[in-house]
Every structure is written in C-alpha cells, then in structure tokens.
Design an enzyme around this catalytic site. Structure first.
Site, short mmCIF file in Angstrom:
data_model
loop_
_atom_site.label_atom_id
_atom_site.label_comp_id
_atom_site.label_asym_id
_atom_site.label_seq_id
_atom_site.Cartn_x
_atom_site.Cartn_y
_atom_site.Cartn_z
NE ARG A 3 -4.76 -46.61 -8.76
CZ ARG A 3 -5.81 -46.68 -9.55
NH1 ARG A 3 -6.49 -47.81 -9.66
NH2 ARG A 3 -6.21 -45.64 -10.24
CG HIS A 23 -6.04 -51.16 -14.22
ND1 HIS A 23 -5.02 -50.54 -13.55
CD2 HIS A 23 -7.18 -50.53 -13.82
CE1 HIS A 23 -5.50 -49.57 -12.79
NE2 HIS A 23 -6.82 -49.55 -12.93
#
Length: 309
Positions: free
Chosen positions: A224, A272
């Site tokens: 993250r 991502h």
C-alpha cells in the site's frame, strides 16, 4: 438468497459466469440494481456508498475483489457482525510474485545497465553477486508475502520476513514486532513491502526507517502506498542512501501528473498492476465461503475489524 456484485476492473458477467458454474441456484445482481434488499445475503466488491451496507438486513458475507479492504471498512455503518474476506486467490499471489521477481532480478543482475549498454553497443560484463549473498527482506508475511518469500528462497536468495507476529516458514528467517524492525531493516539489501493499510502501517517507512537500511539498498513496494513517506523516499534516493525503487502503489491513485515519481531517474513504477487476476480464480474463495455459510461451518481467514486486515 442473492449475491450483490459491484465489480471493479473485471466485468460483472465474468464473475456471474464463475458463480453460476459452481452455485447455479445463487441469484446474482449487479449494483445499482439491488432489487429487494432483504434478498441480499452476500456482497462482492470493494465499496458501497456510505450507509448502504446497513440497508442490507440479511447480509451474511462481504467479499472484497482486492487484497486491501480499506474501501469497505471505512464505512462507519458497516455491520460489525458480518464477516469480511479478502481476495488472496492463487492467481493474484502468482502475478504479484512474478512482478516482484522481475524487479528483484532486474536490480540484482543489472538488466537496466545491460539495456543501456546495448543501446551504446558496449560489450561489458558487470559484477555478479551470488544470490545467497543478497539479503532480501519482506515486510508482511501473509498469503502474498509468504508466496513471494518462498519463490525467492527457491532462487537461492537469503530471505527474511518481518510481521506483527512470528512466522514459521521454511527458508525464511522471521522477525516480529516493533522491537525487531530495526535489525530486520539493517540486514535488508532489497526491501519488499507487502503490507496492508492500517493505522499502524501508515507512514511506517519514514526517513528514520529508510536510514536503517544498508547504504545502496533497493526498495520495492507492492503493498500500500500509505506505508511510505513519499518525501522521505525521494530524499533517500537523492542522497544515494537508496540505489533505486520499484513502486506499484501510491498515496494518491491515479498518481498525479505533477508528482515527482514520474520523472525520477531512480524510480520504476507501474499503475497498481502487480497483483492482478481474473474472476475465474477470484471467485474460488467466495464460493468456498458461501458454501461454508450454507453448511453452518465457521469461516477462516476473515478480516479483523480492529486491525483492519
């Protein structure tokens, strides 16, 4: 008895096909076509508008389509008694492992330099370091982190992992808790972050933590973006303390066009993309959970609301 789907990147029809094949009696509805809310027993997705979960009185399961569940747990009206499961299917574990291995090997074996030498028509052998002498540290030893660790161990790298509690994984040295973080970082020539977003991990990797790494260490983040103090990372790269970074996750996504990461010469980034998968595999864990609920069996590996993962 119905499943409500709020799909992300994967088309809803692909999820529906997977569920129909395994649970033909399960009705599938696609948000926002909820229909009678009392029929909804299961939800698949990463979020709903705030307050919507509380309007599903018979909800028995919430299944994320991603590994992270912060999009679900941020809703203050989320019913605390409803179990949440994350998407850590075998295909996602494989794709993330492949992404990490690419960046580890690209750095270790000088492939960026070899590409530059090819353009310059330069025939030059670069120094070789035996994998066993390259110390790799993995922050987070859940399903994904442990899969990555085992793959690196299989390639003869020296692998250690750091997690909240001690793990026993063949080939991976275990460090645990805040008291062992500094010693873990000090032995990590390549640091791989596979951490979830929680209050405890926000900005965990700051200037002080980056300074604990050996000079010249390489940083990889596919957990993250909130784990990283981005200004501190740039400072560590600019000072030469870190030799480079491969980043797949960021504090703000999509990454703003003006962000310094885009043009930084020591950063390789992807949008991502490291942990990707298809509905055919992602549905497996959801189908297993629904089957257990119908049989009155206890679910395992559910999200801890207090911890956030």
């Amino acid at each position: 008895m119905a499943l409500l789907i709020k799909a992300g990147r994967e088309a809803p029809d692909n999820w529906i096909a997977a569920f129909r094949a395994a649970l033909p009696d399960l009705e599938c509805r696609v948000w926002p076509d909820v229909g009678n809310r009392e029929d909804i027993e299961y939800f698949l997705g990463n979020d709903l508008p705030e307050g919507e979960f509380a309007r599903l009185p018979n909800l028995k399961l919430i299944a994320g389509t991603r590994v992270g569940v912060e999009g679900l747990t941020k809703d203050p009206s989320l019913p605390r008694h409803v179990p949440i499961i994350r998407n850590t299917d075998r295909q996602r574990a494989a794709t993330m492992t492949g992404w990490v291995l690419y960046h580890v090997i690209r750095h270790h074996r000088h492939f960026a330099e070899f590409a530059a030498n090819q353009q310059a028509r330069t025939w030059k052998h670069l120094p070789f370091t035996a994998p066993a002498k390259l110390r790799i540290g993995i922050m987070g030893l859940g399903t994904l982190g442990s899969t990555v660790g085992r793959a690196l161990d299989g390639l003869m790298y020296s692998v250690a992992g750091w997690s909240r509690s001690r793990k026993t994984i063949p080939g991976i040295e275990s460090f645990a808790g805040p008291d062992e973080l500094e010693s873990f970082l000090a032995r990590s020539d390549i640091l791989i972050a596979v951490l979830p977003k929680t209050p405890a991990t926000d900005d965990l990797l700051d200037a002080a933590r980056f300074a604990m790494l050996p000079r010249g260490a390489y940083f990889i983040n596919c957990g993250r973006g909130t784990t990283v103090d981005e200004d501190a990372l740039i400072a560590a790269l600019d000072s030469g303390h870190l030799s480079g970074a491969a980043l797949d996750v960021f504090k703000v996504e999509p990454l703003p066009a003006e962000h310094a990461f885009w043009q930084h010469p020591k950063i390789t980034l992807t949008p991502h993309y490291s942990c990707t998968g298809s509905a055919a595999y992602g549905a497996e864990g959801v189908i297993e959970a629904i089957t257990k609920i119908r049989a009155g069996e206890t679910l395992t590996n559910i999200v801890d609301h207090a911890e956030g993962y």
